[in-house]
Design a protein around this motif. Structure first.
Motif, PDB file in Angstrom:
ATOM      1  N   TRP A  61       1.178  -1.210  -0.336  1.00  0.00           N
ATOM      2  CA  TRP A  61      -0.127  -0.108  -0.052  1.00  0.00           C
ATOM      3  C   TRP A  61       0.978   1.256  -0.689  1.00  0.00           C
ATOM      4  N   VAL A  62       0.490   2.118  -0.774  1.00  0.00           N
ATOM      5  CA  VAL A  62       1.080   3.383  -0.330  1.00  0.00           C
ATOM      6  C   VAL A  62       0.044   4.774  -0.339  1.00  0.00           C
ATOM      7  N   GLY A  63       1.307   5.711  -0.551  1.00  0.00           N
ATOM      8  CA  GLY A  63      -0.013   6.423  -0.606  1.00  0.00           C
ATOM      9  C   GLY A  63      -0.851   8.112  -1.519  1.00  0.00           C
ATOM     10  N   GLU A  64      -1.091   8.958  -1.686  1.00  0.00           N
ATOM     11  CA  GLU A  64      -1.083   9.424  -3.044  1.00  0.00           C
ATOM     12  C   GLU A  64      -0.214   9.787  -3.465  1.00  0.00           C
ATOM     13  N   THR A  65       0.512  10.660  -3.251  1.00  0.00           N
ATOM     14  CA  THR A  65       1.491  11.152  -3.922  1.00  0.00           C
ATOM     15  C   THR A  65       2.742  10.522  -3.401  1.00  0.00           C
ATOM     16  N   ALA A  66       3.086   9.463  -2.427  1.00  0.00           N
ATOM     17  CA  ALA A  66       4.641   8.234  -2.206  1.00  0.00           C
ATOM     18  C   ALA A  66       4.852   8.174  -3.780  1.00  0.00           C
ATOM     19  N   ARG A 108       6.682   5.158  -5.499  1.00  0.00           N
ATOM     20  CA  ARG A 108       6.325   3.820  -6.171  1.00  0.00           C
ATOM     21  C   ARG A 108       7.292   3.221  -6.378  1.00  0.00           C
TER      22      ARG A 108
END
Length: 430
Positions: free
Chosen positions: A191-196, A198
């Motif tokens: 899982w990652v944040g919207e602007t994190a 990749r």
């Protein structure tokens, strides 16, 4: 149909039931009669076993009660075997052509040429077909291919007679070895944040399972008089002769085969306790006693075996064991006094154990010290049978005169394809 040993009123009830079910069809009457006898024997078995259990509780067990139970148990096995035989015979479809029942012109030509070869040894017709299409068959390669309808019929009969083939996945291939890739580890994810950011993921790790097709043969014999008889259906005769031989050899190989010139059986795979299970091995649950079920609550280990299998596999899972192991489990009850083993609901159906279908496979080991006598799993996902297309026949009128031998071969492979789909019960303390 024999009904010896039954009270006259019971025989009368069975005959009345048979007439109602069969509706005048002799074949259906045989099956219905065998099923009625089987159910009557099971009722007698339950009564005798309840008597045995009550005597154990009173500590007044009579040896005659044990002898009676053993006699009824043998009768029950015999009735079930007869029912299975009649059901299998009634389910054999006639050898025909395409889906419409009308053979194509090419199929008819091949069939007529094959009949000429089998009856009289004439190879001219098959050689002509070989010249037209280089895939029909050739003498130097070990005989000629049987007609497609006959090959399909042999396959259908094997599915009825060979329990593991009936449960497993079956692939038909045209090569010597079937190779199947599988993923040992999938690609990394998370899982990652919207602007994190990749981060780059790892690639999946793939391995390969290989299933070589080994040669299986049978050699039925016939007299020339039989072959000269125009009334004899050559296709049906050949299928009848080879089905039992092929099924017996396949059944043993799919269970215990060592992979040397034969398929690899699922019991030939390395095993380890379910708590330590890893891919490439089969997990097992211990029965709690060496060579036997645990003395107290023996059915608990069967429950543990069921729930060792993941929910996705349990939906289509079956128990697999031989008739002697089945006879021992047939006496077990749950906490409410209900028998864990239940007879088939209809003629041609399967017995069930704890609501799961039970397949009787004689090649499974008997209960004994460290024996893997019970298997449970989704065999359609867990075991793969590989058939190489084509059944060949080589006619030999010389080796066993006055008989004509027919050296019949097919190529079959097999092995475990999903090591998480099959679990075993080992009769050991741990």
């Amino acid at each position: 149909m024999q009904m010896s040993g039954m009270a006259p009123e019971v025989r009368g009830e069975i005959k009345a039931e048979v007439r109602g079910i069969a509706g005048g069809d002799p074949a259906a009457g045989e099956v219905a009669g065998a099923f009625a006898e089987f159910m009557t024997a099971f009722d007698a078995f339950k009564d005798a076993n309840d008597e045995r259990l009550a005597a154990i509780e009173r500590r007044t067990l009579d040896p005659l009660t044990l002898e009676k139970l053993a006699r009824i148990d043998r009768t029950l096995d015999a009735r079930k075997a007869e029912l299975d035989r009649l059901t299998a015979r009634s389910q054999r479809p006639p050898i025909a052509g395409d889906d419409s029942g009308r053979p194509s012109a090419a199929a008819l030509e091949h069939r007529d040429a094959f009949h000429g070869y089998v009856r009289g040894g004439g190879e001219a017709g098959l050689k002509t077909l070989e010249a037209k299409a280089l895939s029909v068959g050739s003498g130097p390669d070990g005989g000629y291919l049987v007609p497609e309808a006959t090959e399909a019929e042999i396959g259908r009969r094997l599915a009825v007679l060979s329990p593991i083939r009936a449960l497993a996945s079956v692939r038909t291939v045209s090569t010597a070895t079937y190779k199947r890739p599988f993923s040992v580890s999938g690609p990394a994810s998370g899982w990652v944040g919207e602007t994190a950011a990749r981060p780059q993921t790892a690639s999946p790790t793939l391995a390969e399972l290989a299933y070589p097709a080994m040669e299986l043969y049978a050699m039925p014999a016939a007299t020339q008089t039989l072959l000269d008889d125009a009334v004899v259906d050559i296709d049906a005769w050949l299928a009848d002769e080879v089905e039992t031989a092929f099924a017996a050899q396949e059944g043993t190989a799919f269970v215990t085969g060592n992979g040397v010139n034969k398929p690899t059986g699922f019991l030939a795979v390395d095993v380890e306790p379910e708590a330590d299970w890893e891919w490439g091995k089969l997990g097992y649950i211990a029965s709690g006693a060496a060579g036997a079920f645990a003395a107290s609550n023996p059915s608990d280990r069967l429950i543990d075996l069921v729930y060792a299998l993941k929910a996705g596999y349990r939906q289509n899972a079956s128990f697999v064991m031989n008739r002697r192991t089945q006879a021992a489990i047939r006496k077990l009850k749950d906490a409410d006094g209900n028998y864990l083993w239940q007879p088939p609901a209809i003629a041609g159906g399967r017995a069930s154990l704890m609501s799961f279908p039970l397949a009787e496979v004689e090649e499974m080991p008997d209960i004994g010290a460290n024996a893997l006598a019970v298997a449970f799993g989704d065999f359609r996902r867990g075991y793969l049978v590989v058939d190489r297309v084509g059944v060949r026949v080589l006619r030999d009128p010389y080796s066993a005169k006055p008989y004509v031998l027919f050296y019949t071969t097919k190529r079959v492979g097999g092995g475990v394809q999903d090591f998480d789909a099959i679990k075993l019960l080992r009769f050991a303390e741990s």
